[in-house]
Write an enzyme that holds these catalytic residues in place. Structure first.
Site, mmCIF file in Angstrom:
data_model
loop_
_atom_site.group_PDB
_atom_site.id
_atom_site.type_symbol
_atom_site.label_atom_id
_atom_site.label_comp_id
_atom_site.label_asym_id
_atom_site.label_seq_id
_atom_site.Cartn_x
_atom_site.Cartn_y
_atom_site.Cartn_z
ATOM 1 N N GLY A 1 15.405 -18.237 2.368
ATOM 2 C CA GLY A 1 16.306 -19.252 2.896
ATOM 3 C C GLY A 1 16.504 -20.381 1.917
ATOM 4 O O GLY A 1 16.190 -20.270 0.734
ATOM 5 N N ASN A 2 17.041 -21.478 2.406
ATOM 6 C CA ASN A 2 17.257 -22.649 1.569
ATOM 7 C C ASN A 2 17.020 -23.907 2.394
ATOM 8 O O ASN A 2 16.705 -23.835 3.589
ATOM 9 C CB ASN A 2 18.655 -22.636 0.950
ATOM 10 C CG ASN A 2 19.749 -22.498 2.000
ATOM 11 O OD1 ASN A 2 19.908 -23.354 2.858
ATOM 12 N ND2 ASN A 2 20.494 -21.399 1.925
ATOM 13 N N ARG A 3 17.209 -25.057 1.773
ATOM 14 C CA ARG A 3 16.853 -26.322 2.405
ATOM 15 C C ARG A 3 17.973 -26.951 3.231
ATOM 16 O O ARG A 3 17.829 -28.063 3.730
ATOM 17 C CB ARG A 3 16.414 -27.327 1.325
ATOM 18 C CG ARG A 3 15.196 -26.905 0.529
ATOM 19 C CD ARG A 3 14.873 -27.942 -0.536
ATOM 20 N NE ARG A 3 13.754 -27.534 -1.388
ATOM 21 C CZ ARG A 3 12.482 -27.755 -1.108
ATOM 22 N NH1 ARG A 3 12.165 -28.412 0.001
ATOM 23 N NH2 ARG A 3 11.541 -27.350 -1.923
ATOM 24 N N ALA B 1 25.349 -23.398 2.991
ATOM 25 C CA ALA B 1 24.588 -22.982 1.809
ATOM 26 C C ALA B 1 24.313 -21.485 1.956
ATOM 27 O O ALA B 1 23.424 -21.080 2.712
ATOM 28 C CB ALA B 1 23.290 -23.769 1.709
#
Length: 413
Positions: free
Chosen positions: A206-208, A273
């Protein structure tokens, strides 16, 4: 400022309580005048509690104050919400059968109508003629929103969100008599949050991204009069009211949802994102950590370039001309080969979108924060536009730029 808030007899009257709160929290003195029918939906006790003022709809209450004359004379602004077909007809023909219609005839200041009714009623020739009559006399009549109505019906006729009406009212008082919602009648699709690519039933790549910027964009687009569809990946904030939400998890799911939504959209904003890569294989069971086995090797494969695909699909359908506005986001970090803006300009050229919103990201920048600083790049050749502040303020700047592009920039061959 002294405001008269007239409430028509429609189911949307419940939403006007939020509009009243916006007015009072901004420091304005509000007198609420509901029609008799409106009190069937929301009682006078609610209006009195929220406004702090007595509420009546009769010309025979407080006769010594001559309210049917005084309220219109003293009002700096009159707002009618919901403006039902019946109220629009009475206002257009100058009827004065109750306190509200009397007040409308006596009003010296600006008057704003926020219509709400079923689609057939709004589109009826009689209603449209009444709207034109009111506008010709200087009244401001908002276009209703498009969306879910009473029951299973859907279409134009939904009351604009309270924030939209509030903004229009403030603009009207400030002298913007030709105030128009920049995205009225437009359909806007926005992706938000961060995609998650599963490794196994427990883990993911995943990402932030928190989704805050995408949600702020959805609110700004909604407040600009658009019908908004939010493609929501993982978000740490709730989706706003008044928008359609399509939940997604992976980049492939987002691609499918975006391609489907784009077909009926005037604007597509890809602010999510999106993971560039995903695991080539996804384990059906949790990957175990064992002392007697080697560390797992995870092979990644590229995810599709959704933004570029949307542009190609748009261009193909429009025979090379811009039929919709496509906006991309570039979350970049500089390195020894170039700075953030250089990477953004290269990405704009590579993706082919109309606008690219570029920001400098990092562990303590943008993701999860309440503020942002961006540069808006355009393929039209316009100078880069900077926007900074809260994500709400940045979103307002982006939506304003989109409105300008739609209304002032000619389609390109």
């Amino acid at each position: 400022m002294r405001i008269v808030l007239g409430v028509g007899g429609g189911i949307a009257a419940y939403k006007v309580a939020s509009l009243l709160r916006l007015f009072t929290e901004a420091g304005h003195h509000v007198t609420v005048i509901p029609t008799e029918a409106a009190t069937r939906f929301v009682g006078t006790a609610t209006w009195e509690a929220l406004s702090g003022n007595p509420v009546s709809n009769s010309v025979f209450d407080d006769v010594h104050q001559v309210n049917h004359v005084r309220l219109g004379h003293e009002a700096d602004l009159v707002v009618i919400a919901p403006a039902t077909a019946d109220l629009l007809a009475k206002a257009a023909t100058g009827q004065a059968g109750d306190l509200l219609t009397n007040t409308l005839l006596m009003a010296h200041g600006p008057v704003l109508f926020a219509p709400a009714m079923h689609t057939e009623m709004w589109q009826h020739a009689a209603t449209q003629a009444n709207v034109e009559t009111l506008r010709s006399r200087g009244a401001a009549v908002l276009e209703p929103a498009t969306g879910r109505l009473t029951g299973s019906d859907s279409g134009p006729g939904r009351l604009p969100e309270p924030e939209v009406i509030f903004d229009a009212a403030m603009a009207l008082v400030q002298g913007e008599t030709d105030y128009q919602l920049p995205l009225a009648g437009r359909t806007v699709t926005i992706s938000a949050g961060g995609t998650r690519e599963p490794l196994d039933p427990v883990r993911f790549l995943g990402n932030r991204s928190s989704g805050k910027q995408g949600v702020a964009l959805a609110v700004a687009a909604r407040n600009a009069g658009a019908t908004v569809r939010l493609l929501a990946a993982h978000m740490e904030v709730p989706a706003p009211a008044g928008v359609e939400v399509v939940p997604v998890e992976t980049a492939l799911q987002l691609r499918e949802a975006a391609l489907a939504a784009a077909a009926g959209s005037d604007v597509v904003i890809m602010s999510a994102a999106v993971a560039d890569f995903r695991p080539a294989e996804v384990s059906d069971t949790k990957i175990k950590k064992r002392d007697d086995s080697a560390d797992p090797v995870i092979t990644l494969v590229r995810n599709p370039d959704i933004l570029h695909e949307l542009v190609e699909l748009r261009n193909s359908a429009g025979h090379g001309k811009r039929q919709q506005l496509i906006v991309g986001f570039a979350a970049e970090t500089g390195d020894s080969d170039g700075d953030v803006l250089a990477y953004g300009e290269a990405k704009l050229e590579r993706k082919g979108c109309d606008l690219l919103v570029v920001n400098h990201v990092g562990a303590d920048k943008v993701f999860g924060q309440d503020t942002n600083s961006v540069v808006i790049l355009s393929r039209s050749g316009a100078e880069p536009q900077e926007a900074a502040g809260t994500k709400t303020e940045v979103s307002a700047a982006i939506i304003s730029r989109i409105g300008f592009e739609l209304n002032h920039v000619s389609p390109r061959a």
